[in-house]
Design a protein around this motif. Structure first.
Motif, PDB file in Angstrom:
ATOM      1  N   ARG A  69      26.680 -20.506 -21.300  1.00 15.42           N
ATOM      2  CA  ARG A  69      26.523 -21.215 -22.743  1.00 15.42           C
ATOM      3  C   ARG A  69      25.246 -21.917 -22.844  1.00 15.42           C
ATOM      4  NH1 ARG A  69      30.006 -23.966 -26.747  1.00 15.42           N
ATOM      5  NH2 ARG A  69      29.232 -26.177 -26.980  1.00 15.42           N
ATOM      6  N   ASN A  70      24.739 -22.388 -21.555  1.00 15.55           N
ATOM      7  CA  ASN A  70      23.608 -23.347 -21.455  1.00 15.55           C
ATOM      8  C   ASN A  70      22.474 -22.335 -21.485  1.00 15.55           C
ATOM      9  OD1 ASN A  70      23.637 -26.417 -21.024  1.00 15.55           O
ATOM     10  ND2 ASN A  70      25.628 -25.540 -19.977  1.00 15.55           N
ATOM     11  N   LEU A  71      22.744 -21.152 -20.959  1.00 15.01           N
ATOM     12  CA  LEU A  71      21.352 -20.380 -20.541  1.00 15.01           C
ATOM     13  C   LEU A  71      21.144 -19.252 -21.627  1.00 15.01           C
ATOM     14  CD1 LEU A  71      21.226 -19.839 -16.748  1.00 15.01           C
ATOM     15  CD2 LEU A  71      20.335 -21.609 -18.066  1.00 15.01           C
ATOM     16  N   VAL A  72      21.877 -19.030 -22.715  1.00 11.45           N
ATOM     17  CA  VAL A  72      21.984 -18.105 -23.488  1.00 11.45           C
ATOM     18  C   VAL A  72      20.790 -18.344 -24.622  1.00 11.45           C
ATOM     19  CG1 VAL A  72      23.384 -19.349 -25.422  1.00 11.45           C
ATOM     20  CG2 VAL A  72      23.153 -16.608 -25.209  1.00 11.45           C
ATOM     21  N   THR A  88      18.604 -26.322 -27.542  1.00 10.72           N
ATOM     22  CA  THR A  88      17.737 -25.099 -27.876  1.00 10.72           C
ATOM     23  C   THR A  88      17.160 -25.028 -26.426  1.00 10.72           C
ATOM     24  OG1 THR A  88      16.091 -26.625 -28.818  1.00 10.72           O
ATOM     25  CG2 THR A  88      17.603 -25.193 -30.147  1.00 10.72           C
ATOM     26  N   ASP A  89      16.066 -26.024 -26.207  1.00 10.58           N
ATOM     27  CA  ASP A  89      15.258 -25.934 -24.957  1.00 10.58           C
ATOM     28  C   ASP A  89      15.537 -26.672 -23.557  1.00 10.58           C
ATOM     29  OD1 ASP A  89      12.874 -24.878 -24.827  1.00 10.58           O
ATOM     30  OD2 ASP A  89      11.686 -26.640 -24.561  1.00 10.58           O
ATOM     31  N   TRP A  90      16.886 -27.395 -23.649  1.00  8.16           N
ATOM     32  CA  TRP A  90      17.279 -28.002 -22.656  1.00  8.16           C
ATOM     33  C   TRP A  90      18.881 -27.311 -22.317  1.00  8.16           C
ATOM     34  CZ3 TRP A  90      16.672 -33.769 -23.126  1.00  8.16           C
ATOM     35  CH2 TRP A  90      15.426 -34.148 -23.107  1.00  8.16           C
ATOM     36  N   GLY A  91      19.264 -27.489 -21.246  1.00  6.58           N
ATOM     37  CA  GLY A  91      20.885 -27.360 -20.839  1.00  6.58           C
ATOM     38  C   GLY A  91      21.348 -28.561 -19.897  1.00  6.58           C
ATOM     39  N   PHE A  92      22.682 -28.536 -19.889  1.00  9.44           N
ATOM     40  CA  PHE A  92      23.220 -29.606 -19.235  1.00  9.44           C
ATOM     41  C   PHE A  92      24.549 -29.091 -18.522  1.00  9.44           C
ATOM     42  CE2 PHE A  92      25.055 -33.264 -17.735  1.00  9.44           C
ATOM     43  CZ  PHE A  92      24.292 -34.138 -17.646  1.00  9.44           C
ATOM     44  N   VAL A  93      24.525 -28.677 -17.316  1.00  8.72           N
ATOM     45  CA  VAL A  93      25.625 -28.528 -16.608  1.00  8.72           C
ATOM     46  C   VAL A  93      26.363 -29.512 -15.940  1.00  8.72           C
ATOM     47  CG1 VAL A  93      26.625 -26.905 -14.714  1.00  8.72           C
ATOM     48  CG2 VAL A  93      24.502 -26.017 -16.252  1.00  8.72           C
ATOM     49  N   ASP A 141      14.962 -15.909 -11.690  1.00  3.96           N
ATOM     50  CA  ASP A 141      14.918 -14.811 -12.552  1.00  3.96           C
ATOM     51  C   ASP A 141      14.287 -15.331 -13.984  1.00  3.96           C
ATOM     52  OD1 ASP A 141      15.686 -12.874 -10.722  1.00  3.96           O
ATOM     53  OD2 ASP A 141      17.888 -12.615 -11.779  1.00  3.96           O
ATOM     54  N   LEU A 142      14.828 -16.418 -14.348  1.00  2.85           N
ATOM     55  CA  LEU A 142      14.518 -16.938 -15.751  1.00  2.85           C
ATOM     56  C   LEU A 142      13.247 -18.015 -15.701  1.00  2.85           C
ATOM     57  CD1 LEU A 142      18.282 -17.463 -16.894  1.00  2.85           C
ATOM     58  CD2 LEU A 142      16.629 -15.559 -17.635  1.00  2.85           C
ATOM     59  N   GLY A 143      12.969 -18.352 -14.438  1.00  2.00           N
ATOM     60  CA  GLY A 143      11.604 -19.130 -14.272  1.00  2.00           C
ATOM     61  C   GLY A 143      11.954 -20.645 -14.900  1.00  2.00           C
ATOM     62  N   LEU A 144      13.549 -20.830 -14.760  1.00  2.00           N
ATOM     63  CA  LEU A 144      13.855 -22.354 -15.361  1.00  2.00           C
ATOM     64  C   LEU A 144      13.286 -23.301 -14.434  1.00  2.00           C
ATOM     65  CD1 LEU A 144      17.659 -21.473 -15.740  1.00  2.00           C
ATOM     66  CD2 LEU A 144      15.921 -21.848 -17.651  1.00  2.00           C
ATOM     67  N   ALA A 145      12.993 -24.621 -15.005  1.00  2.00           N
ATOM     68  CA  ALA A 145      12.659 -25.813 -14.257  1.00  2.00           C
ATOM     69  C   ALA A 145      14.245 -26.328 -14.365  1.00  2.00           C
ATOM     70  CB  ALA A 145      11.916 -26.765 -15.135  1.00  2.00           C
ATOM     71  N   ALA A 146      14.614 -26.909 -13.380  1.00  2.53           N
ATOM     72  CA  ALA A 146      15.963 -27.874 -13.325  1.00  2.53           C
ATOM     73  C   ALA A 146      15.851 -28.945 -12.556  1.00  2.53           C
ATOM     74  CB  ALA A 146      16.958 -26.822 -12.562  1.00  2.53           C
ATOM     75  N   ILE A 147      16.731 -29.998 -12.966  1.00  3.42           N
ATOM     76  CA  ILE A 147      17.033 -31.296 -12.176  1.00  3.42           C
ATOM     77  C   ILE A 147      18.438 -31.234 -11.607  1.00  3.42           C
ATOM     78  CG2 ILE A 147      16.820 -33.838 -11.960  1.00  3.42           C
ATOM     79  CD1 ILE A 147      14.596 -33.556 -14.154  1.00  3.42           C
ATOM     80  N   VAL A 148      18.588 -31.183 -10.484  1.00  2.43           N
ATOM     81  CA  VAL A 148      20.114 -31.099  -9.922  1.00  2.43           C
ATOM     82  C   VAL A 148      20.417 -32.334  -9.119  1.00  2.43           C
ATOM     83  CG1 VAL A 148      21.457 -29.766  -8.405  1.00  2.43           C
ATOM     84  CG2 VAL A 148      19.530 -28.730  -9.594  1.00  2.43           C
ATOM     85  N   VAL A 149      21.431 -32.878  -9.715  1.00  2.00           N
ATOM     86  CA  VAL A 149      21.908 -34.111  -8.778  1.00  2.00           C
ATOM     87  C   VAL A 149      23.028 -33.713  -8.102  1.00  2.00           C
ATOM     88  CG1 VAL A 149      23.456 -36.024  -9.558  1.00  2.00           C
ATOM     89  CG2 VAL A 149      21.282 -35.651 -10.493  1.00  2.00           C
TER      90      VAL A 149
END
Length: 258
Positions: free
Chosen positions: A164-167, A89-94, A200-208
């Motif tokens: 799939r992750n952002l919907v 729900t509140d997280w995504g993992f790409v 656009d979505l104001g996402l927080a992200a951690i990118v490895v």
């Protein structure tokens, strides 16, 4: 931007017997902030990502997440069911390999719609409309909605995984080498798409990533890891333009010499 962070990490360590996965990692992540974690293979960045996303439990340390109701929860004291719900729900993992984040034998629309069903949406028309909308946002034609991901190119699969992750409108997305394995032209298109969506979505992200160009394009802040430890951290442009740690200087100069 909120006056409180979204994620607080304190003294996080993971050991595999006597081998260090990551050690004494501490930082705050703010709403809408993108943090890049960079380093060579074996630096500990993927171990850190897996601990933060609760795929691995750390040996010691804490990671606390600010929920939508403003309460703070220790991620490692949550039940397995609570962690799974958070991830849906509140997280995504790409994932680097889209096949790890998709169901390859169901349609593109179903891949996106499953996330909505996980949060209780049961209206077929609404689910399909949201899937159509998100396929468009990641530049996949609507007429491919009933095609399975195995019929897609690598770049299309990665874009589908992003949809799939952002919907579900997550607030935090983890990305593990999101452009790895793609050719340069496909990478550039995907990075441009990702940067636009994150903004656009104001996402927080951690990118490895091991790719400093990816880090510069996507992130505001950077942590450089070596042998499981953070050797330098700061604003991305500052770290790349004026690296202070000898290891970071070596990383940056090796790119410049290519």
């Amino acid at each position: 931007m909120s006056d409180e962070p979204l994620l607080r990490v304190s003294s996080l360590s993971k050991f595999y017997g006597s081998r260090v996965g990551c050690e004494e990692i501490s930082f705050d992540l703010w709403p809408g902030e993108v943090l890049a974690v960079v380093g060579e293979s074996g630096s500990g960045k993927t171990t850190l990502l897996n601990c933060l996303s609760t795929r691995l439990l750390p040996t010691s340390g804490t990671a606390s997440y600010r929920m939508r109701d403003e309460t703070w929860r220790d991620l490692y004291r949550m039940s397995e069911a609570e962690r799974r719900f958070l991830m849906r729900t509140d997280w995504g993992f790409v994932h680097q390999n889209p096949a790890d984040g998709l169901r390859m034998t169901v349609s593109a629309g179903a891949n996106v719609g499953e996330r909505l069903m996980a949060i209780g949406d049961r209206h077929y028309g609404n689910i399909r409309a949201s899937a159509v909308d998100w396929l468009g946002r990641v530049e996949i034609d609507e007429d491919r909605i009933d095609d399975e991901p195995r019929a897609f190119s690598g770049g299309m699969r990665q874009r589908l995984q992003i949809a799939r992750n952002l919907v579900t409108s997550p607030r935090l997305v983890f990305m593990d080498e999101p452009t790895g394995g793609l050719d340069v032209s496909v990478q550039a298109r995907l990075l441009d798409l990702l940067r636009g969506l994150v903004t656009d979505l104001g996402l927080a992200a951690i990118v490895v990533t091991h790719d400093l160009a990816v880090a510069r394009l996507l992130s505001q802040r950077m942590m450089v890891m070596k042998d499981g430890r953070v050797v330098e951290t700061g604003l991305t442009d500052r770290v790349l333009d004026d690296p202070r740690a000898p290891y970071t200087q070596l990383l940056v100069s090796s790119i410049l010499q290519v």
